[in-house]
Structures are given as C-alpha cells and as structure tokens.
Motif scaffolding. Structure first.
Motif, PDB file in Angstrom:
ATOM      1  N   VAL A 108     -20.243   8.342  26.963  1.00  0.00           N
ATOM      2  CA  VAL A 108     -19.219   8.192  25.936  1.00  0.00           C
ATOM      3  C   VAL A 108     -18.851   9.585  25.447  1.00  0.00           C
ATOM      4  CG1 VAL A 108     -18.575   7.158  23.747  1.00  0.00           C
ATOM      5  CG2 VAL A 108     -20.171   5.966  25.270  1.00  0.00           C
ATOM      6  N   SER A 109     -17.630   9.972  25.717  1.00  0.00           N
ATOM      7  CA  SER A 109     -17.191  11.319  25.363  1.00  0.00           C
ATOM      8  C   SER A 109     -15.677  11.357  25.265  1.00  0.00           C
ATOM      9  CB  SER A 109     -17.658  12.322  26.415  1.00  0.00           C
ATOM     10  OG  SER A 109     -17.143  13.614  26.141  1.00  0.00           O
ATOM     11  N   SER A 110     -15.203  12.155  24.330  1.00  0.00           N
ATOM     12  CA  SER A 110     -13.761  12.326  24.203  1.00  0.00           C
ATOM     13  C   SER A 110     -13.257  13.427  25.129  1.00  0.00           C
ATOM     14  CB  SER A 110     -13.390  12.633  22.747  1.00  0.00           C
ATOM     15  OG  SER A 110     -14.094  13.767  22.297  1.00  0.00           O
ATOM     16  N   SER A 167     -16.798  -0.613  20.147  1.00  0.00           N
ATOM     17  CA  SER A 167     -16.828   0.542  19.237  1.00  0.00           C
ATOM     18  C   SER A 167     -17.897   1.556  19.625  1.00  0.00           C
ATOM     19  CB  SER A 167     -17.056   0.067  17.791  1.00  0.00           C
ATOM     20  OG  SER A 167     -16.082  -0.886  17.422  1.00  0.00           O
ATOM     21  N   LYS A 172     -14.204   6.601  26.304  1.00  0.00           N
ATOM     22  CA  LYS A 172     -13.933   7.368  25.081  1.00  0.00           C
ATOM     23  C   LYS A 172     -14.529   6.645  23.878  1.00  0.00           C
ATOM     24  CE  LYS A 172      -9.603   9.278  26.849  1.00  0.00           C
ATOM     25  NZ  LYS A 172     -10.212  10.611  27.105  1.00  0.00           N
ATOM     26  N   PRO A 173     -14.857   7.384  22.839  1.00  0.00           N
ATOM     27  CA  PRO A 173     -15.360   6.743  21.620  1.00  0.00           C
ATOM     28  C   PRO A 173     -14.383   5.693  21.101  1.00  0.00           C
ATOM     29  CG  PRO A 173     -15.701   9.096  21.513  1.00  0.00           C
ATOM     30  CD  PRO A 173     -14.888   8.845  22.757  1.00  0.00           C
ATOM     31  N   SER A 174     -14.919   4.634  20.545  1.00  0.00           N
ATOM     32  CA  SER A 174     -14.230   3.472  19.969  1.00  0.00           C
ATOM     33  C   SER A 174     -13.780   2.456  21.026  1.00  0.00           C
ATOM     34  CB  SER A 174     -13.022   3.872  19.118  1.00  0.00           C
ATOM     35  OG  SER A 174     -11.893   4.147  19.922  1.00  0.00           O
ATOM     36  N   GLN A 175     -13.894   2.787  22.296  1.00  0.00           N
ATOM     37  CA  GLN A 175     -13.508   1.822  23.319  1.00  0.00           C
ATOM     38  C   GLN A 175     -14.564   0.719  23.473  1.00  0.00           C
ATOM     39  OE1 GLN A 175     -12.635   4.158  26.874  1.00  0.00           O
ATOM     40  NE2 GLN A 175     -10.467   4.284  26.276  1.00  0.00           N
ATOM     41  N   THR A 225     -24.300   6.588  24.973  1.00  0.00           N
ATOM     42  CA  THR A 225     -24.466   7.160  26.299  1.00  0.00           C
ATOM     43  C   THR A 225     -25.861   6.846  26.820  1.00  0.00           C
ATOM     44  OG1 THR A 225     -22.914   8.972  25.904  1.00  0.00           O
ATOM     45  CG2 THR A 225     -24.590   9.329  27.590  1.00  0.00           C
ATOM     46  N   THR A 285     -19.939   4.895  20.630  1.00  0.00           N
ATOM     47  CA  THR A 285     -20.027   6.280  20.172  1.00  0.00           C
ATOM     48  C   THR A 285     -20.840   7.059  21.207  1.00  0.00           C
ATOM     49  OG1 THR A 285     -22.128   6.095  18.986  1.00  0.00           O
ATOM     50  CG2 THR A 285     -20.132   5.366  17.809  1.00  0.00           C
ATOM     51  N   PRO A 286     -20.887   8.383  21.076  1.00  0.00           N
ATOM     52  CA  PRO A 286     -21.716   9.158  22.017  1.00  0.00           C
ATOM     53  C   PRO A 286     -23.183   8.712  22.058  1.00  0.00           C
ATOM     54  CG  PRO A 286     -20.194  10.612  20.900  1.00  0.00           C
ATOM     55  CD  PRO A 286     -20.037   9.261  20.252  1.00  0.00           C
TER      56      PRO A 286
END
Length: 117
Positions: A115-117, A86, A13-16, A92, A88-89
């Motif tokens: 990277v996706s929510s 941190s 997920k984003p921010s991970q 990816t 973000t998409p």
C-alpha cells in the motif's frame, strides 16, 4: 492433495479496497467441516489471522479487522475472496490463504500487497 493459489493487485493506493482471490484445487470449499482462511504477515512481523469462510458459507473475522473486512466465496469456481477496505501503508503484507479443519493443513504461497501512494 489440496492446493491453494492467491491472486491480488500487488500495489494499491491508500484508501482503496483491494480484492484478493484464493483458488482451491484438489478439494472443494464446501467439504464439511473445512474452513478457508486469510492470514497476513507484515514485513518483519508475525502472522495475523484476518478471517475465514466456513464450508457452510458462514464467515468469521478478527475483531481488530472486522470493520474493514469482507470474505465471500464462489462455489462454482471453488474460490474465496478477501476485500479489505480503506487500506493504509500498515496493511502492507504478504497475504496467505489457507485451508483448515482441526488445524491448518494447506497454505498458498502468498501474495505481496503493498500500500503506497
């Protein structure tokens, strides 16, 4: 013959802060003058060098990613690890590990990190 194998989380997920590990066989990551690299390729784009850990343990990073990147190693397991914070998409990509000396001589098969929510 040196072989490399990446392992990673696949979907984050984003921010991970995902961790990717490269396991090296057929050679030691402490072999003099050899370096162990992380490289990525976003979909539809070219290769981007992320950073590396040298045989000595010294680390080197791409200036564009340095603030979010950490590379470490475990000599007892003959592994090296990438952490990218941190995410973000835009992070990816297929992530590759590679061994180099005067040039890259071995690649892992790559692992896709999405990277996706």
């Amino acid at each position: 013959q040196v072989q490399l194998q990446e392992s990673g989380p696949g979907l984050v997920k984003p921010s991970q802060t995902p961790s990717l590990t490269c396991t090296v066989s057929g050679g030691s990551i402490t072999t003099n003058y050899h370096h162990w690299n992380w490289i990525r390729q976003p979909p539809g784009k070219g290769l981007e060098w992320i950073g590396k850990v040298a045989y000595s343990g010294s680390t080197y990073y791409s200036p564009s990613l340095k603030s979010r990147t950490s590379i470490s190693r475990d000599t007892s397991k003959n592994q090296f690890t990438l952490q990218l914070s941190s995410v973000t998409p835009e992070d990816t990509a297929v992530y590759y590990c590679a061994g180099s000396s005067s040039g890259i001589y071995a690649w892992g098969q790559g692992t896709l990190v999405t990277v996706s929510s």
